[in-house]
Structures are given as structure tokens and as C-alpha cells.
Design an enzyme around this catalytic site. Structure first.
Site, PDB file in Angstrom:
ATOM      1  CD  GLU A  75     -12.444 -20.764  -5.585  1.00  0.00           C
ATOM      2  OE1 GLU A  75     -13.098 -19.766  -5.917  1.00  0.00           O
ATOM      3  OE2 GLU A  75     -11.346 -21.056  -6.085  1.00  0.00           O
TER       4      GLU A  75
ATOM      5  CG  ASP B 236      -3.919 -15.061  -5.499  1.00  0.00           C
ATOM      6  OD1 ASP B 236      -4.274 -16.144  -5.982  1.00  0.00           O
ATOM      7  OD2 ASP B 236      -2.821 -14.536  -5.745  1.00  0.00           O
TER       8      ASP B 236
ATOM      9  CG  ASP C  39      -8.567 -18.142  -4.306  1.00  0.00           C
ATOM     10  OD1 ASP C  39      -8.935 -19.319  -4.495  1.00  0.00           O
ATOM     11  OD2 ASP C  39      -7.843 -17.529  -5.111  1.00  0.00           O
TER      12      ASP C  39
END
Length: 169
Positions: free
Chosen positions: A70, A142, A10
């Protein structure tokens, strides 16, 4: 069926979350997770170097077979979007430099795959990650998001492989 180790990332300039899982068929197992931090106020190049070194260390320590990152969304502040794009570039290139196959997933697809709704809140994602990976120790949002990216890849990679096999690739 052999197990595969997946690194989920991420990306973020301040905090880049990472999570490693093992997938064997539909069975998922937690390996590790965490976040790489860069220091606000340092020059951009130094912050990116910190993310690069941190992600390279995660790959060396956990030896994933594939990576999933992502995709970023564009927000209202173009400067912030650009900085996030730099961090995302690091998240894509470090696994590629390590020889990993790198896949990208839209945030809404990650949320829909893990939670069942494309507009889920971070708390919902963290809760479902804990349900799907009971031994997970995602200590930050996160890290939980990165584990969700890895879970998304685990779920979609099988369908992608089957489609490629049917297409004769």
C-alpha cells in the site's frame, strides 16, 4: 489457470501488516496473515531491522509469487511521514530482494476495490475481507488491511496482464 500466491503489505513503523492469499482466476483463498511489530523507543535502525527480518521470515515461510504494497499518504506531521516512508522502503525492498515482482496501490484504490468506496473505514475493510476470504483470521486491523492490499492486487493484476498482452509486451 494456475494459482498465484500474493503477499499484501500494509507498511507501518510500529505495526506492519501482512497477508498472503492465493488467487486462481477470480477465486481467492486465505493462506495466512499477521503483523510485524517494532519496539517504540528503540533506535530507528533497530526498528527497521526488526521489520526487515520479520518480512523476510514471512516470505520464506509462505513463498509468495508476487507482492503488493500500500502506498502511504502524507499526513500533517512531516517527521511521522518520513518514518512511515522508511517502513515503506523496507516493505518494498524485502520482497524485491527475494526476487518478487512488487506492485504498489493507493489506499483509496484498495478501499474502492475491496469495499466499493474509496473512503471506507477500517471496520468496513475488515468486514469485507472476511466476506471475500471467509477462512481468514486477520487478528488486527493491520493484517486485515494487508489482506485487502493482496485482494486489490489479485483483482487488478488480471487487467494489467490483459492490457500488456494487447499491447504486445
Amino acid at each position: 489457470m494456475a494459482s498465484i500466491r500474493i503477499l499484501g503489505v500494509d507498511p507501518g513503523l510500529r505495526h506492519t501488516g501482512w497477508g498472503v492469499i492465493e488467487a486462481e482466476g477470480s477465486r481467492l483463498a486465505f493462506v495466512a496473515s499477521g503483523a510485524i511489530h517494532s519496539k517504540t523507543g528503540e533506535p530507528l535502525a533497530e526498528r527497521l531491522r526488526a521489520l526487515h527480518e520479520g518480512l523476510a521470515a514471512v516470505i520464506a515461510a509462505h513463498r509468495p509469487d508476487e507482492a503488493a504494497v500500500e502506498e502511504t499518504f502524507v499526513n500533517r506531521d512531516p517527521q511521522s511521514t518520513l518514518k512511515l516512508g522508511h517502513a515503506r522502503g523496507i516493505a518494498l525492498v524485502v520482497p524485491a530482494l527475494a526476487g518478487l515482482e512488487v506492485h504498489e496501490y493507493a489506499a483509496n484504490l484498495v478501499k474502492k476495490t475491496v469495499v466499493g468506496a474509496g473512503h471506507a473505514e477500517k471496520t468496513q475493510i475488515a468486514m469485507m475481507v472476511k466476506v471475500l476470504l471467509p477462512r481468514s483470521e486477520a487478528l488486527s486491523p493491520d493484517a486485515a488491511d494487508a489482506l485487502a492490499v493482496a485482494i486489490c492486487h489479485a483483482q487488478h493484476r488480471g487487467a494489467r496482464k490483459r492490457a500488456a498482452a494487447l499491447a504486445g509486451k
